[in-house]
Design a protein around this motif. Sequence first.
Motif, PDB file in Angstrom:
ATOM      1  N   VAL A 193       0.850  -1.192   0.000  1.00 21.68           N
ATOM      2  CA  VAL A 193       0.000   0.000   0.000  1.00 21.68           C
ATOM      3  C   VAL A 193       0.885   1.241   0.000  1.00 21.68           C
ATOM      4  N   GLU A 194       0.467   2.257  -0.720  1.00 24.98           N
ATOM      5  CA  GLU A 194       1.106   3.566  -0.673  1.00 24.98           C
ATOM      6  C   GLU A 194       0.078   4.580  -0.211  1.00 24.98           C
ATOM      7  N   HIS A 195       0.503   5.505   0.666  1.00 23.92           N
ATOM      8  CA  HIS A 195      -0.438   6.491   1.205  1.00 23.92           C
ATOM      9  C   HIS A 195       0.265   7.821   1.422  1.00 23.92           C
ATOM     10  N   ASP A 196      -0.366   8.889   0.986  1.00 25.56           N
ATOM     11  CA  ASP A 196       0.115  10.245   1.251  1.00 25.56           C
ATOM     12  C   ASP A 196      -0.575  10.749   2.513  1.00 25.56           C
ATOM     13  N   CYS A 197       0.194  10.853   3.596  1.00 23.19           N
ATOM     14  CA  CYS A 197      -0.339  11.313   4.868  1.00 23.19           C
ATOM     15  C   CYS A 197      -0.532  12.823   4.841  1.00 23.19           C
ATOM     16  N   SER A 198      -1.434  13.306   5.649  1.00 19.10           N
ATOM     17  CA  SER A 198      -1.639  14.738   5.770  1.00 19.10           C
ATOM     18  C   SER A 198      -0.409  15.368   6.418  1.00 19.10           C
ATOM     19  N   VAL A 199      -0.039  16.558   5.964  1.00 12.16           N
ATOM     20  CA  VAL A 199       1.124  17.235   6.533  1.00 12.16           C
ATOM     21  C   VAL A 199       0.793  17.908   7.860  1.00 12.16           C
ATOM     22  N   LEU A 200      -0.470  17.849   8.285  1.00  7.70           N
ATOM     23  CA  LEU A 200      -0.862  18.443   9.557  1.00  7.70           C
ATOM     24  C   LEU A 200      -0.466  17.582  10.754  1.00  7.70           C
ATOM     25  N   ARG A 201      -0.222  16.297  10.528  1.00  6.37           N
ATOM     26  CA  ARG A 201       0.195  15.381  11.594  1.00  6.37           C
ATOM     27  C   ARG A 201       1.388  14.571  11.112  1.00  6.37           C
ATOM     28  N   GLY A 202       2.174  14.076  12.075  1.00 10.13           N
ATOM     29  CA  GLY A 202       3.329  13.261  11.738  1.00 10.13           C
ATOM     30  C   GLY A 202       2.931  11.858  11.325  1.00 10.13           C
ATOM     31  N   ILE A 203       3.873  11.164  10.713  1.00 12.67           N
ATOM     32  CA  ILE A 203       3.632   9.785  10.281  1.00 12.67           C
ATOM     33  C   ILE A 203       3.331   8.888  11.485  1.00 12.67           C
ATOM     34  N   GLY A 204       3.861   9.227  12.654  1.00 11.98           N
ATOM     35  CA  GLY A 204       3.583   8.457  13.861  1.00 11.98           C
ATOM     36  C   GLY A 204       2.097   8.363  14.170  1.00 11.98           C
ATOM     37  N   TYR A 205       1.328   9.381  13.802  1.00  9.44           N
ATOM     38  CA  TYR A 205      -0.128   9.381  13.988  1.00  9.44           C
ATOM     39  C   TYR A 205      -0.752   8.188  13.270  1.00  9.44           C
TER      40      TYR A 205
END
Length: 171
Positions: A85-97
């Motif tokens: 899977v590939e996912h673009d996380c929101s830049v408002l929260r860190g990848i740890g979220y």
Amino acid sequence: MATQAHSLSYAGCNFLRQRLVLSTLSGRPVKIRKIRARDDNPGLRDFEASFIRLLDKITNGSRIEINQTGTTLYYQPGLLCGGSVEHDCSVLRGIGYYLESLLCLAPFMKHPLKIVLRGVTNDQVDPSVSIENKPWCGFCFVSCHNPTFPYKAQFYYKCILLLLFTLRFRG
């Protein structure tokens, strides 16, 4: 919105991730109402919508309904399938979220989870990627790869990186 007698019902945005993760693990649908209903900007935030899209990518057969204002969410979980899977996380929260929840869901997936998360690696709110690696060392293998330069969380604070997390559970 779909309503079913056996679905769990909550009000407010508190513990949204945890409610969705536990709903996914238990297989029970959940309806969350009044998500920031009295706020100046009501409804789901971008990072919460991104998390819901991530859940949809790692499951098969999930049903997600969000009303027009974003203040009501109905989530019927599908089967945890895993895979690549590939996912673009929101830049408002860190990848740890996102990674915290993935570490809870990964042991129950049909196929090993190989996921590429793109986003902020470290912020003031969420655990950094390097901290996420430590507690799970004896249980699974989490690797961080960045093809462009070596990963150093303290130096590249708030940088947007491409990270590959491969979860292989030992046992």
